[in-house]
Write a protein that holds these residues in place. Structure first.
Motif, PDB file in Angstrom:
ATOM      1  N   SER A  41      -8.686   1.174   2.226  1.00 44.46           N
ATOM      2  CA  SER A  41      -9.349   2.503   2.570  1.00 44.46           C
ATOM      3  C   SER A  41      -8.545   1.958   3.823  1.00 44.46           C
ATOM      4  O   SER A  41      -8.452   1.092   4.704  1.00 44.46           O
ATOM      5  CB  SER A  41     -11.112   1.324   2.610  1.00 44.46           C
ATOM      6  OG  SER A  41     -10.897   2.143   1.599  1.00 44.46           O
ATOM      7  N   ASN A  69      -7.498   5.242   0.206  1.00 44.74           N
ATOM      8  CA  ASN A  69      -8.135   6.391   0.597  1.00 44.74           C
ATOM      9  C   ASN A  69      -9.086   6.698   1.482  1.00 44.74           C
ATOM     10  O   ASN A  69      -8.946   4.916   2.443  1.00 44.74           O
ATOM     11  CB  ASN A  69     -10.003   4.950   0.119  1.00 44.74           C
ATOM     12  CG  ASN A  69     -11.350   6.026   0.792  1.00 44.74           C
ATOM     13  OD1 ASN A  69     -10.822   7.524   0.127  1.00 44.74           O
ATOM     14  ND2 ASN A  69     -12.192   5.165   0.651  1.00 44.74           N
ATOM     15  N   LEU A  76     -15.693   5.157   6.066  1.00 45.53           N
ATOM     16  CA  LEU A  76     -14.959   3.682   5.452  1.00 45.53           C
ATOM     17  C   LEU A  76     -16.035   2.434   5.464  1.00 45.53           C
ATOM     18  O   LEU A  76     -15.536   1.736   4.551  1.00 45.53           O
ATOM     19  CB  LEU A  76     -13.010   3.979   5.953  1.00 45.53           C
ATOM     20  CG  LEU A  76     -12.365   5.005   5.219  1.00 45.53           C
ATOM     21  CD1 LEU A  76     -11.273   4.837   6.224  1.00 45.53           C
ATOM     22  CD2 LEU A  76     -12.584   5.090   4.230  1.00 45.53           C
ATOM     23  N   VAL A  86     -13.059  -2.943  -1.954  1.00 46.50           N
ATOM     24  CA  VAL A  86     -12.059  -2.342  -1.343  1.00 46.50           C
ATOM     25  C   VAL A  86     -10.785  -4.059  -1.006  1.00 46.50           C
ATOM     26  O   VAL A  86     -11.763  -4.807  -0.839  1.00 46.50           O
ATOM     27  CB  VAL A  86     -12.225  -1.993   0.120  1.00 46.50           C
ATOM     28  CG1 VAL A  86     -11.154  -1.801   1.086  1.00 46.50           C
ATOM     29  CG2 VAL A  86     -12.991  -0.646   0.193  1.00 46.50           C
TER      30      VAL A  86
END
Length: 266
Positions: A41, A69, A76, A86
């Protein structure tokens, strides 16, 4: 005689079976290992630089697949808090990383400040409006100003700090158009939907449709830091640590610098 022929056939079939089994076993041994996918992320402002780093890293580590991402750092952060799978987090603000460390979702010993950036104001490349200093955004010709949402978008927080420092934040509220991330701020200016937008220097450099109008004094906002950290919940500790170290290497730093980022003072 028939018994001997039958016995010979049995021996041939048994040998063929063993050979096939051995060949199958050898094929299993040389079967390539499955790729490990690292989910990262990252702040939207890192999109271009990380995509180039992805190409370089996967070329040298063909057993690794990097999946990104990109979004607003605050969003996030919330996704990680809610259990999103993640492996690493790259934020455009120290605040978001600190929050995850405090919630014990990222180990303080496995996070560090990776990069720094600057805040700039951009205008459409073909604009006829004279905007060369921060006070110019109050001009009547400036109808709309794009700003990242301060609560979730770090560039918006830095913008609010700067405009508050100049005592302009309240003044421009009727002109403000809030964006979900820095890329949307840039898009608003590129498409002419706003006359001015506040973005990072690195984002301004990626577009030929905008130009930098001015840079607020760096003393007017907190230092823009980009920390990176390994999420404790990662299922690929070894691979995550290797990529974490690579991001600190000269090879990666050269790419970040190419896109306008600076390295923190040691």
């Amino acid at each position: 005689m028939l018994k001997k022929v039958f016995l010979v056939l049995l021996i041939i079939l048994a040998a063929a079976g063993c050979a096939q089994k051995e060949q199958s076993s050898n094929m299993e041994e040389i079967k390539p290992a499955e790729k490990v996918e690292l989910l990262i992320s990252a702040a939207a402002s890192l999109t271009d630089s990380l995509e180039e780093i992805q190409t370089a890293y996967e070329k040298e580590h063909n057993q690794i697949k990097l999946s990104f991402n990109f979004g607003a750092s605050g969003t996030l952060q919330q996704q990680i808090e809610q259990g999103a799978p993640v492996d690493l987090f790259l934020s455009a603000g120290k605040k978001q990383m600190t929050a995850l460390v405090e919630k014990q979702l990222i180990d303080n010993n496995q996070q560090m400040n990776l990069l720094t950036n600057e805040l700039v104001a951009v205008v459409p490349a073909d604009t006829n409006i004279a905007v060369s200093k921060i006070e110019d955004i109050t001009k009547s010709e400036v109808k709309k100003i794009a700003v990242g949402q301060p609560e979730t978008v770090p560039v918006g927080s830095y913008t609010k700090d700067s405009l508050t420092f100049y005592k302009l934040w309240d003044t421009i509220q009727t002109k403000t158009v809030f964006a979900k991330d820095v890329k949307q701020v840039l898009n608003y200016v590129e498409t002419g939907n706003t006359e001015v937008g506040f973005v990072y220097k690195t984002d301004a450099l990626t577009s030929q449709k905008v130009k930098v109008a001015f840079s607020p004094d760096s003393k007017s906002y907190k230092p823009i830091e980009y920390p990176v950290g390994i999420v404790k919940a990662t299922k690929h500790v070894k691979e995550a640590e290797e990529f974490y170290k690579f991001l600190q290497s000269k090879a990666a730093q050269d790419i970040f610098i190419k896109y306008g980022f600076s390295l923190p003072d040691k």
